[in-house]
Design a protein around this motif. Sequence first.
Motif, PDB file in Angstrom:
ATOM      1  N   SER A   1       0.886  -1.211  -0.023  1.00  0.00           N
ATOM      2  CA  SER A   1       0.174   0.069   0.248  1.00  0.00           C
ATOM      3  C   SER A   1       0.959   1.367   0.005  1.00  0.00           C
ATOM      4  O   SER A   1       0.464   2.186  -0.636  1.00  0.00           O
ATOM      5  N   CYS A   2       2.087   1.179   0.637  1.00  0.00           N
ATOM      6  CA  CYS A   2       3.040   2.511   0.741  1.00  0.00           C
ATOM      7  C   CYS A   2       3.612   2.807  -0.695  1.00  0.00           C
ATOM      8  O   CYS A   2       3.805   3.803  -0.994  1.00  0.00           O
ATOM      9  N   SER A   3       3.952   1.468  -1.300  1.00  0.00           N
ATOM     10  CA  SER A   3       4.717   1.756  -2.697  1.00  0.00           C
ATOM     11  C   SER A   3       3.657   1.572  -3.826  1.00  0.00           C
ATOM     12  O   SER A   3       4.131   2.366  -4.679  1.00  0.00           O
ATOM     13  N   GLY A   4       2.666   1.074  -3.767  1.00  0.00           N
ATOM     14  CA  GLY A   4       1.782   0.843  -4.926  1.00  0.00           C
ATOM     15  C   GLY A   4       2.477   0.059  -6.015  1.00  0.00           C
ATOM     16  O   GLY A   4       2.014  -0.080  -7.098  1.00  0.00           O
ATOM     17  N   LEU A   5       3.641  -0.627  -5.526  1.00  0.00           N
ATOM     18  CA  LEU A   5       4.467  -1.499  -6.777  1.00  0.00           C
ATOM     19  C   LEU A   5       4.186  -3.151  -6.482  1.00  0.00           C
ATOM     20  O   LEU A   5       3.934  -3.580  -5.115  1.00  0.00           O
TER      21      LEU A   5
ATOM     22  N   VAL B   1      13.335   2.002   4.511  1.00  0.00           N
ATOM     23  CA  VAL B   1      12.186   2.905   4.108  1.00  0.00           C
ATOM     24  C   VAL B   1      12.952   3.947   3.238  1.00  0.00           C
ATOM     25  O   VAL B   1      12.696   4.204   2.281  1.00  0.00           O
ATOM     26  N   ASN B   2      13.957   4.722   4.022  1.00  0.00           N
ATOM     27  CA  ASN B   2      14.645   5.913   3.243  1.00  0.00           C
ATOM     28  C   ASN B   2      16.189   5.764   2.951  1.00  0.00           C
ATOM     29  O   ASN B   2      16.761   6.860   2.291  1.00  0.00           O
ATOM     30  N   GLN B   3      16.527   4.692   2.430  1.00  0.00           N
ATOM     31  CA  GLN B   3      17.851   4.452   2.202  1.00  0.00           C
ATOM     32  C   GLN B   3      17.971   4.536   0.571  1.00  0.00           C
ATOM     33  O   GLN B   3      17.057   4.202  -0.110  1.00  0.00           O
ATOM     34  N   THR B   4      18.860   5.191   0.296  1.00  0.00           N
ATOM     35  CA  THR B   4      19.027   5.409  -1.284  1.00  0.00           C
ATOM     36  C   THR B   4      19.777   4.225  -1.829  1.00  0.00           C
ATOM     37  O   THR B   4      20.334   3.373  -1.250  1.00  0.00           O
ATOM     38  N   ALA B   5      19.379   3.878  -3.117  1.00  0.00           N
ATOM     39  CA  ALA B   5      20.254   2.692  -3.725  1.00  0.00           C
ATOM     40  C   ALA B   5      21.841   2.712  -3.416  1.00  0.00           C
ATOM     41  O   ALA B   5      22.352   1.643  -3.091  1.00  0.00           O
ATOM     42  N   LYS B   6      22.090   3.710  -3.354  1.00  0.00           N
ATOM     43  CA  LYS B   6      23.861   4.135  -3.356  1.00  0.00           C
ATOM     44  C   LYS B   6      24.152   3.673  -1.810  1.00  0.00           C
ATOM     45  O   LYS B   6      25.144   2.830  -1.697  1.00  0.00           O
ATOM     46  N   GLU B   7      23.341   3.923  -0.976  1.00  0.00           N
ATOM     47  CA  GLU B   7      23.682   3.985   0.560  1.00  0.00           C
ATOM     48  C   GLU B   7      23.524   2.483   0.532  1.00  0.00           C
ATOM     49  O   GLU B   7      24.491   1.730   1.441  1.00  0.00           O
TER      50      GLU B   7
ATOM     51  N   ILE C   1      16.096  -3.363  -1.303  1.00  0.00           N
ATOM     52  CA  ILE C   1      16.093  -2.131  -1.903  1.00  0.00           C
ATOM     53  C   ILE C   1      15.149  -1.509  -0.726  1.00  0.00           C
ATOM     54  O   ILE C   1      15.035  -2.129   0.308  1.00  0.00           O
ATOM     55  N   SER C   2      15.012  -0.048  -0.947  1.00  0.00           N
ATOM     56  CA  SER C   2      13.967   0.479   0.174  1.00  0.00           C
ATOM     57  C   SER C   2      12.813   1.071  -0.520  1.00  0.00           C
ATOM     58  O   SER C   2      12.654   1.076  -1.866  1.00  0.00           O
ATOM     59  N   LEU C   3      11.721   1.606   0.108  1.00  0.00           N
ATOM     60  CA  LEU C   3      10.622   2.290  -0.421  1.00  0.00           C
ATOM     61  C   LEU C   3      11.011   3.487  -1.227  1.00  0.00           C
ATOM     62  O   LEU C   3      10.613   3.647  -2.295  1.00  0.00           O
ATOM     63  N   ARG C   4      12.179   3.960  -0.746  1.00  0.00           N
ATOM     64  CA  ARG C   4      12.572   5.494  -1.389  1.00  0.00           C
ATOM     65  C   ARG C   4      13.252   4.938  -2.819  1.00  0.00           C
ATOM     66  O   ARG C   4      13.169   5.585  -3.719  1.00  0.00           O
ATOM     67  N   ALA C   5      14.242   4.025  -2.732  1.00  0.00           N
ATOM     68  CA  ALA C   5      14.861   3.647  -3.846  1.00  0.00           C
ATOM     69  C   ALA C   5      13.825   3.073  -4.869  1.00  0.00           C
ATOM     70  O   ALA C   5      13.829   3.167  -6.175  1.00  0.00           O
ATOM     71  N   ALA C   6      12.730   2.375  -4.503  1.00  0.00           N
ATOM     72  CA  ALA C   6      11.714   1.796  -5.648  1.00  0.00           C
ATOM     73  C   ALA C   6      10.859   3.031  -5.880  1.00  0.00           C
ATOM     74  O   ALA C   6      10.404   2.775  -7.054  1.00  0.00           O
ATOM     75  N   CYS C   7      10.455   3.982  -5.185  1.00  0.00           N
ATOM     76  CA  CYS C   7       9.611   4.888  -5.588  1.00  0.00           C
ATOM     77  C   CYS C   7      10.063   6.261  -5.659  1.00  0.00           C
ATOM     78  O   CYS C   7       9.315   7.200  -6.044  1.00  0.00           O
ATOM     79  N   SER C   8      11.351   6.526  -5.827  1.00  0.00           N
ATOM     80  CA  SER C   8      12.085   7.884  -5.974  1.00  0.00           C
ATOM     81  C   SER C   8      11.485   9.140  -5.195  1.00  0.00           C
ATOM     82  O   SER C   8      11.243  10.031  -5.652  1.00  0.00           O
ATOM     83  N   ARG C   9      11.144   8.525  -3.947  1.00  0.00           N
ATOM     84  CA  ARG C   9      10.758   9.632  -2.988  1.00  0.00           C
ATOM     85  C   ARG C   9      10.737   9.307  -1.430  1.00  0.00           C
ATOM     86  O   ARG C   9      10.890   8.157  -1.462  1.00  0.00           O
ATOM     87  N   GLU C  10      10.818  10.323  -0.559  1.00  0.00           N
ATOM     88  CA  GLU C  10      11.142   9.888   0.576  1.00  0.00           C
ATOM     89  C   GLU C  10       9.650   9.379   1.315  1.00  0.00           C
ATOM     90  O   GLU C  10       8.719  10.133   0.830  1.00  0.00           O
ATOM     91  N   PHE C  11       9.817   8.675   2.434  1.00  0.00           N
ATOM     92  CA  PHE C  11       8.687   8.439   3.274  1.00  0.00           C
ATOM     93  C   PHE C  11       8.783   8.826   4.454  1.00  0.00           C
ATOM     94  O   PHE C  11       9.930   8.999   4.864  1.00  0.00           O
ATOM     95  N   SER C  12       7.805   8.774   5.425  1.00  0.00           N
ATOM     96  CA  SER C  12       7.935   9.112   6.876  1.00  0.00           C
ATOM     97  C   SER C  12       8.097   7.612   7.443  1.00  0.00           C
ATOM     98  O   SER C  12       7.178   6.871   7.332  1.00  0.00           O
TER      99      SER C  12
END
Length: 248
Positions: free
Chosen positions: A93-97, A134-140, A150-161
């Motif tokens: 539900s957070c990613s929609g992916l 949640v908020n790690q970048t792919a690089k991190e 993978i993180s939600l941020r890396a998958a969706c290209s945006r930050e999450f709370s």
Amino acid sequence: MQPCLIGRQVIRFESVTSTNDVAFELAEAGACEGTVVLAGTQTRGRGRHGRPWRAAPNTSVLLSAILRPAQSCQKTTVLTATAAVSAYETIRSCSGLETVIKWPNDVYLLGCKVSGILIEQRRGTCVIGIGINVNQTAKELYAAELPEAISLRAACSREFSTEAVAMDLVRQLDLAYDEVVQGGHDRVLQKWVTAMRLRGAQVRIRHPAGESMGRLIAIDFDELRLDVAVEGPIALNLNHVQAIQRLA
Ligand code: BT5
């Protein structure tokens, strides 16, 4: 909505050794069932079989929930499915992916691991520990030697709370566990099996006696049934299944 059980009390820490350890300590000290522990970072976060769980500070959901399950809910596979389905629903539900559960309880997003689950039981107390990137970048993640994560941020290209994701997870856990407590094992089982996407697939199963290959016909909380080419249908005890590899 008021939680039925899980999330009646939520305790947040900046830094702990492992949220599972803190949850057991709190349980020993009399914390109520359903208490949730959240941490910004862990100095000794762990996975299964002594493997590490790595998460840079304040990038992830690091959660443990204290349960004292009645006998009907104590089976490891029931708790595993409950936790896996909850993490799966939150991530979906957070990613929609596209999200899948990889046997028995890792959650994968776009083919990479986004969440891991560690369930431990000691003297009638069960702690469900869940980590979600949640908020790690792919690089991190790559720099942390987690190239397959993978993180939600890396998958969706945006930050999450992280707090909002954690609260969604608490709600999903509460819903799924309440379903099990009310006797709705079958619904959780169906969600778990559907999210694994293995029914009808050709698979290779690793177990203590070796390997078996065939078409996966069914899974329940006790056994897995496989249609093997020459032998025909066989049943494998779920507690003996070490790995399932999808072949086609
Ligand atoms: C797991 O073990 O996946 C269970 C992880 C459970 C972590 C939570 S966090 C809150 C609670 N408190 C704890 O101390 N633990 C729980 P396993 O299936 O054994 O996978 C571990 C393997 O996943 C490691 O050996 C790494 O290869 C990989 N890994 C480590 N950190 C990861 C991450 N952040 N994302 C994806 N993969 C990771």
